[in-house]
Design a protein around this motif. Structure first.
Motif, PDB file in Angstrom:
ATOM      1  N   LEU A 157       0.835  -1.202   0.000  1.00  0.00           N
ATOM      2  CA  LEU A 157       0.000   0.000   0.000  1.00  0.00           C
ATOM      3  C   LEU A 157       0.871   1.253   0.000  1.00  0.00           C
ATOM      4  O   LEU A 157       0.612   2.210  -0.745  1.00  0.00           O
ATOM      5  N   ALA A 158       1.916   1.252   0.815  1.00  0.00           N
ATOM      6  CA  ALA A 158       2.819   2.406   0.850  1.00  0.00           C
ATOM      7  C   ALA A 158       3.536   2.578  -0.484  1.00  0.00           C
ATOM      8  O   ALA A 158       3.728   3.706  -0.959  1.00  0.00           O
ATOM      9  N   GLN A 173       1.776   5.382   9.618  1.00  0.00           N
ATOM     10  CA  GLN A 173       0.799   6.175   8.869  1.00  0.00           C
ATOM     11  C   GLN A 173       0.012   5.311   7.889  1.00  0.00           C
ATOM     12  O   GLN A 173      -1.205   5.458   7.758  1.00  0.00           O
ATOM     13  N   VAL A 174       0.703   4.407   7.196  1.00  0.00           N
ATOM     14  CA  VAL A 174      -0.009   3.566   6.234  1.00  0.00           C
ATOM     15  C   VAL A 174      -0.927   2.588   6.962  1.00  0.00           C
ATOM     16  O   VAL A 174      -1.989   2.212   6.450  1.00  0.00           O
ATOM     17  N   GLN A 175      -0.546   2.185   8.169  1.00  0.00           N
ATOM     18  CA  GLN A 175      -1.434   1.338   8.971  1.00  0.00           C
ATOM     19  C   GLN A 175      -2.731   2.077   9.288  1.00  0.00           C
ATOM     20  O   GLN A 175      -3.835   1.523   9.158  1.00  0.00           O
ATOM     21  N   LYS A 176      -2.613   3.343   9.684  1.00  0.00           N
ATOM     22  CA  LYS A 176      -3.808   4.135   9.997  1.00  0.00           C
ATOM     23  C   LYS A 176      -4.648   4.377   8.748  1.00  0.00           C
ATOM     24  O   LYS A 176      -5.886   4.351   8.807  1.00  0.00           O
ATOM     25  N   LEU A 177      -3.986   4.621   7.621  1.00  0.00           N
ATOM     26  CA  LEU A 177      -4.733   4.832   6.380  1.00  0.00           C
ATOM     27  C   LEU A 177      -5.534   3.584   6.011  1.00  0.00           C
ATOM     28  O   LEU A 177      -6.704   3.674   5.624  1.00  0.00           O
ATOM     29  N   ARG A 178      -4.900   2.435   6.116  1.00  0.00           N
ATOM     30  CA  ARG A 178      -5.608   1.196   5.795  1.00  0.00           C
ATOM     31  C   ARG A 178      -6.789   0.985   6.736  1.00  0.00           C
ATOM     32  O   ARG A 178      -7.878   0.581   6.313  1.00  0.00           O
ATOM     33  N   ASP A 179      -6.584   1.276   8.021  1.00  0.00           N
ATOM     34  CA  ASP A 179      -7.676   1.140   8.985  1.00  0.00           C
ATOM     35  C   ASP A 179      -8.815   2.108   8.672  1.00  0.00           C
ATOM     36  O   ASP A 179      -9.996   1.761   8.810  1.00  0.00           O
ATOM     37  N   HIS A 180      -8.477   3.337   8.250  1.00  0.00           N
ATOM     38  CA  HIS A 180      -9.512   4.312   7.925  1.00  0.00           C
ATOM     39  C   HIS A 180     -10.302   3.882   6.691  1.00  0.00           C
ATOM     40  O   HIS A 180     -11.533   4.020   6.657  1.00  0.00           O
TER      41      HIS A 180
END
Length: 226
Positions: A157-158, A173-180
């Motif tokens: 994803l990143a 940050q990419v973890q949070k984006l995926r969760d969102h």
């Protein structure tokens, strides 16, 4: 010299046998126990100063703090790799289903959802169009990578955010984006899959709110082109 004298003078006869010999301290253990107490105190003080200095520099130097975090992540990765040797591969996680939307349509749905929400978080996000654009880009990247039904990894994803949109994001940050993205795709969220009639009505409402002429021809969104 008789046999008795030879046995008494041999090296093996001078070493007592028994439990005491089994529990004899090693040279390293003796050196540790016989250390100068003042030396121990100086070493402890030196370690404390080093920790304080590292903490202060981490607070004052973001680049240094990031290097420390990167080192921690690398050590954790190596430890997980060592622990995983000989274990079966974990099953792949299924991806969250996302509707067939373009980046602009995803941003439009999210904006409409935020305008209908009275929460403080929604108010903060409404004032950050750059964040809405980032979430829409993450939506596109997630949907592209999950075409085979498998949840995208943080690394892929990143990488796609970087190559396609020029976004550089950290692992957290990419973890949070995926969760969102997955949270917005839950039932009641802006990216939850809905019947065609519901999607059309949502688009009409958004266009009316923006002052434009509503598109009432009822066409479904064009297929997404990665």
């Amino acid at each position: 010299m008789d046999d008795t004298d030879r046995d008494r003078d041999s090296p093996s006869a001078s070493v007592p046998a028994g439990p005491e010999q089994e529990h004899r301290l090693t040279a390293e253990e003796l050196a540790f126990l016989l250390r100068d107490p003042m030396l121990q105190a100086r070493e402890a003080e030196r370690a404390a100063r080093s920790n304080r200095s590292r903490t202060e520099r981490r607070a004052a130097d973001p680049a240094y703090a990031e290097r420390l975090r990167a080192g921690d992540r690398e050590r954790q990765r190596r430890r997980r790799l060592r622990d995983s040797i000989g274990r079966p591969e974990p099953p792949e996680q299924p991806a969250v289903a996302l509707p067939d939307l373009t980046q602009a349509q995803a941003a439009e749905r999210l904006t409409d959802h935020l305008h209908r929400s009275a929460s403080a978080q929604a108010a903060q996000l409404r004032a950050r169009p750059d964040r809405i654009r980032l979430y829409a880009e993450a939506f596109v990247a997630y949907r592209t990578l999950s075409a085979d039904g498998v949840r995208p990894t943080r690394g892929t994803l990143a990488a796609l955010l970087k190559s396609r949109f020029g976004r550089s994001v950290t692992p957290s940050q990419v973890q949070k984006l995926r969760d969102h993205v997955e949270g917005f795709a839950a039932a009641g969220g802006p990216w939850a899959e809905m019947p065609a009639s519901g999607a059309a009505s949502g688009t009409v409402a958004a266009r009316k709110r923006n002052g434009g002429k509503a598109d009432t021809d009822g066409h479904a969104p064009r297929p997404f082109r990665p």
